[in-house]
Design an enzyme around this catalytic site. Structure first.
Site, short mmCIF file in Angstrom:
data_model
loop_
_atom_site.label_atom_id
_atom_site.label_comp_id
_atom_site.label_asym_id
_atom_site.label_seq_id
_atom_site.Cartn_x
_atom_site.Cartn_y
_atom_site.Cartn_z
N LYS A 87 82.58 35.05 24.56
CA LYS A 87 82.26 36.21 25.39
C LYS A 87 80.95 36.87 24.95
O LYS A 87 80.14 37.31 25.78
CB LYS A 87 83.39 37.23 25.33
CG LYS A 87 84.64 36.82 26.12
CD LYS A 87 85.70 37.90 26.05
CE LYS A 87 86.85 37.62 27.00
NZ LYS A 87 87.58 36.40 26.67
N ARG A 99 86.95 27.36 34.98
CA ARG A 99 88.09 26.57 35.46
C ARG A 99 88.56 27.17 36.78
O ARG A 99 88.06 28.19 37.24
CB ARG A 99 89.23 26.61 34.44
CG ARG A 99 89.64 28.05 34.08
CD ARG A 99 90.81 28.09 33.14
NE ARG A 99 91.02 29.40 32.55
CZ ARG A 99 91.65 30.42 33.13
NH1 ARG A 99 92.11 30.29 34.35
NH2 ARG A 99 91.79 31.57 32.50
N HIS A 129 96.96 43.97 30.35
CA HIS A 129 95.70 43.27 30.59
C HIS A 129 95.91 41.92 31.26
O HIS A 129 95.01 41.08 31.27
CB HIS A 129 94.91 43.08 29.29
CG HIS A 129 94.64 44.36 28.56
ND1 HIS A 129 93.84 45.36 29.07
CD2 HIS A 129 95.08 44.81 27.36
CE1 HIS A 129 93.80 46.37 28.22
NE2 HIS A 129 94.55 46.06 27.18
N GLU A 170 83.46 46.97 23.52
CA GLU A 170 82.80 47.44 24.74
C GLU A 170 83.30 48.84 25.11
O GLU A 170 84.42 49.23 24.76
CB GLU A 170 83.10 46.50 25.92
CG GLU A 170 82.44 45.16 25.81
CD GLU A 170 82.72 44.30 27.03
OE1 GLU A 170 82.01 43.31 27.21
OE2 GLU A 170 83.66 44.61 27.79
#
Length: 667
Positions: free
Chosen positions: A116, A292, A235, A200
């Site tokens: 990420k 994917r 999440h 973040e």
């Protein structure tokens, strides 16, 4: 085009790929673990090969074994599905080295987007907007804590190599940072073998909007519009829909072009999803790219009339994209609900067990429908009645997808579909999904990732006593069972007596609530029923194979009653009620298990013990942490007390219901 492919996955995605391949005249090879020997995906493929024990790391994650099976069976390509090795660059490289086509992006693209933090650095260079945060390699706790302080709370910790909501923590204040980071890193290393995290800014009331992209080896790249995946728990996505409610044409184009730019920046090929976090006012930021096919791809297929698996196979075989951007259009609205074996009332804990009874709405399977109008109902599933949901894999039972000319029609169809979905044998989220579909925020498309938590009280209402209709159906089901017992006079349900009418007291319970129902038999089946202060006349009109119709005073009631041992499941009016019938002659002397013990809510492994023998603890204090299905679950003190004994250590495997520690309540 390929003549044979190996499907390196299980469940509904393996079934879906097999269905598309069959339609294209391609033979398929299934792989399965010992736990999946009788699985649906094994039955629907042309060939099947066992690749190891139940644990994924000993079967579905064995790259060398998968390649060996592909070569031995003459497969020319491997479809990885999603999950397992679908985003594993080393697996893609190994396939290429053995002359097998990996039906997915090149290894270089997986590598580029696999981290990420690295992906965000790449996207920054490509001009794709990013959320403020730290994406570097420095992982010292104090350093990351300082970065979070500088960004401003709340912040989101995310496993750099993560996905599926695993390895994520929201931190509200600096004092909580170290503990949250440690938990995040533990989950990350257990799920992905890498404990690196990024930090973040956590946006308030954000929407999760993703763009489906597709690229071929001829330089073509398109976006197939967006999906709104904002409704989440822990999440992880619960509901997906396409197109995103409230999306303007200008923002759709801007997000689509940004997604294509992201794909081109890494030389992408095949199906991929670029995920964005969006503010309510319209600004959006790159989150990550999933290299994917996604679980929620059917809603895109329904509104675009495309078969994305067929596109995958054609692109992997070297063909150009079946359609260019100008030819792609949105038709109607689609919603997908994930039917899970889980208990929403207990923090969405996965539920393990057998699908003893499974009835679904009349729906197509892995189909887009005919002509310009897609099928109204579609079910993608990898299980059948009698199958077992095990602790080894994701507990998804099916994906229920509906299509409508607009969102209002699609929403009505989803409500109808959920009301017709009937499962007995384990806990599911169907009732919760139904409440969600009827809730004001979802109906009004007031969407964000905190919707479920913010509307917790309305989505998880306090339990109410079973209605007279439910109790009447349960009683009618019991009488039907007794009638079917045969000619034994002691089992007769006619209730004939020479003088006074027969009155029976039937005892049921729901959770902790005890319910006594008085049944007074009447001539010709005209009975009287009383539960609490409610009295009514009951006449059974029809009772066959669990399908019951009866009159209750002036009302006609219809429903289905399914017996599972001493549990009676009543389905009526779109609701499912589970009651326990207490046979007065059975289990005489049975008592509840002794108090003073905390038990495992499901099979798993102990990853942290946070207390010690003899320690005094307060209600709600965390005692130990279990890992199950790659998610952490904290076991907390149910009340003030003292730890009398700790029965397991870190690393121990425990079964569902196992006593974890002895707990003495203090008064």
């Amino acid at each position: 085009m390929f003549t044979k492919i190996l499907i390196a996955n299980r469940g509904e995605i393996a079934c879906r790929v097999a269905a598309t391949a069959r339609r294209m005249g391609i033979r398929t090879v299934a792989v399965y673990s010992e736990a999946d020997a009788g699985a649906k995906h094994v039955a629907v493929c042309d060939e099947a090969v066992c690749i190891g024990p139940a644990a994924a790391k000993e079967s579905y994650l064995r790259a060398e074994k998968l390649i060996e099976v592909a070569l031995a069976t003459g497969a020319q390509a491997i479809h990885p599905g999603y999950g397992f090795l679908s985003e594993n660059a080393e697996f893609a490289k190994a396939c290429a080295e053995k002359g097998l086509v990996f039906i997915g992006p090149p290894a270089s693209a997986i590598d580029a987007m696999g981290s990420k933090s690295a992906a965000k650095a790449l996207m920054e260079k490509a001009g794709v907007p990013l959320v403020p945060g730290y994406h570097g390699d420095q992982q010292d706790t104090a350093f990351l804590n300082a970065q979070a302080d500088a960004i401003g709370y709340p912040v989101l910790l995310k496993a750099s190599a993560g996905g599926g909501g695993k390895g994520m923590r929201v931190v509200e204040k600096s004092a909580d940072f170290a503990d949250a980071l440690a938990s995040c890193k533990r989950e990350a290393i257990n799920s992905f073998g890498d404990d690196k995290v990024l930090v973040e800014k956590y946006l308030q009331r954000p929407r999760h909007i993703e763009i489906q992209v597709f690229a071929d080896t001829h330089g073509n790249c398109v976006y197939l519009f967006e999906r709104d995946c904002s409704v989440q728990r822990r999440h992880q996505k619960v509901i997906e829909e396409a197109p995103a409610p409230g999306m303007t044409a200008e923002r759709r184009q801007a997000m689509g072009e940004a997604a294509v730019a992201a794909a081109r920046a890494v030389g992408y090929v095949g199906a991929g999803t670029v995920e964005f976090i969006a503010n309510q006012e319209g600004s959006f930021y790159f989150m990550e790219m999933n290299t994917r096919l996604q679980v929620e791809h059917p809603v895109t297929e329904m509104i675009t009339g495309t078969d994305l698996v067929e596109w995958q196979l054609r692109v992997a075989a070297g063909e150009q994209l079946p359609a260019q951007q100008a030819a792609l259009q949105i038709n109607g609205h689609a919603i997908e609900a994930r039917i899970y074996a889980e208990n929403p009332e207990k923090g969405f804990l996965p539920s393990i067990g057998t699908l003893k009874y499974l009835r679904t709405p009349e729906a197509v399977e892995f189909s887009l429908g005919q002509g310009n109008e897609p099928a109204a109902f579609r079910i993608d599933s990898g299980v059948r009645e009698g199958d077992t949901i095990s602790p080894f894999y994701d507990p998804m039972i099916a994906k229920m997808i509906v299509w409508g000319k607009d969102r209002t029609e699609a929403l009505a169809r989803m409500r109808q579909a959920l009301a017709q979905y009937r499962i007995v044998g384990l806990h599911t989220n169907i009732a919760f999904l139904s409440r969600l579909m009827h809730s004001a925020p979802f109906t009004q498309a007031d969407l964000d990732t905190g919707l479920i938590e913010r509307h917790h009280d309305s989505l998880f209402p306090a339990a109410v006593p079973p209605t007279a209709a439910v109790l009447a159906l349960a009683v009618a089901g019991l009488l039907q069972n007794e009638q079917q017992a045969g000619s034994d006079p002691w089992q007769s349900s006619h209730g004939w007596r020479m003088n006074l009418p027969l009155i029976r007291t039937l005892n049921f319970s729901e959770e902790e609530q005890q319910i006594a129902v008085s049944l007074q038999y009447g001539a010709g089946g005209a009975h009287q029923l009383q539960a609490g202060d409610t009295k009514c006349a009951m006449q059974i009109r029809q009772a066959q194979a669990g399908q019951i119709q009866l009159s209750l005073d002036a009302h006609t009631i219809s429903g289905e009653v399914i017996w599972d041992g001493e549990k009676v499941h009543v389905f009526t009016g779109g609701q499912h009620t589970e009651l326990h019938y207490h046979d007065p002659l059975a289990h005489a002397g049975d008592a509840e298990a002794e108090g003073g013990r905390l038990t495992a809510p499901m099979p798993g492994k102990i990853v942290a013990v946070m207390t010690e023998k003899g320690r005094a603890v307060k209600k709600g204090e965390p005692l130990l942490i279990m890992e199950a299905m790659k998610m952490e679950h904290t076991i907390s003190a149910p009340h003030d007390g003292e730890i009398a004994e700790i029965l397991y250590a870190v690393g121990d495997q425990v079964s569902e219901g196992a006593q974890l520690l002895a707990f003495a309540q203090t008064h």
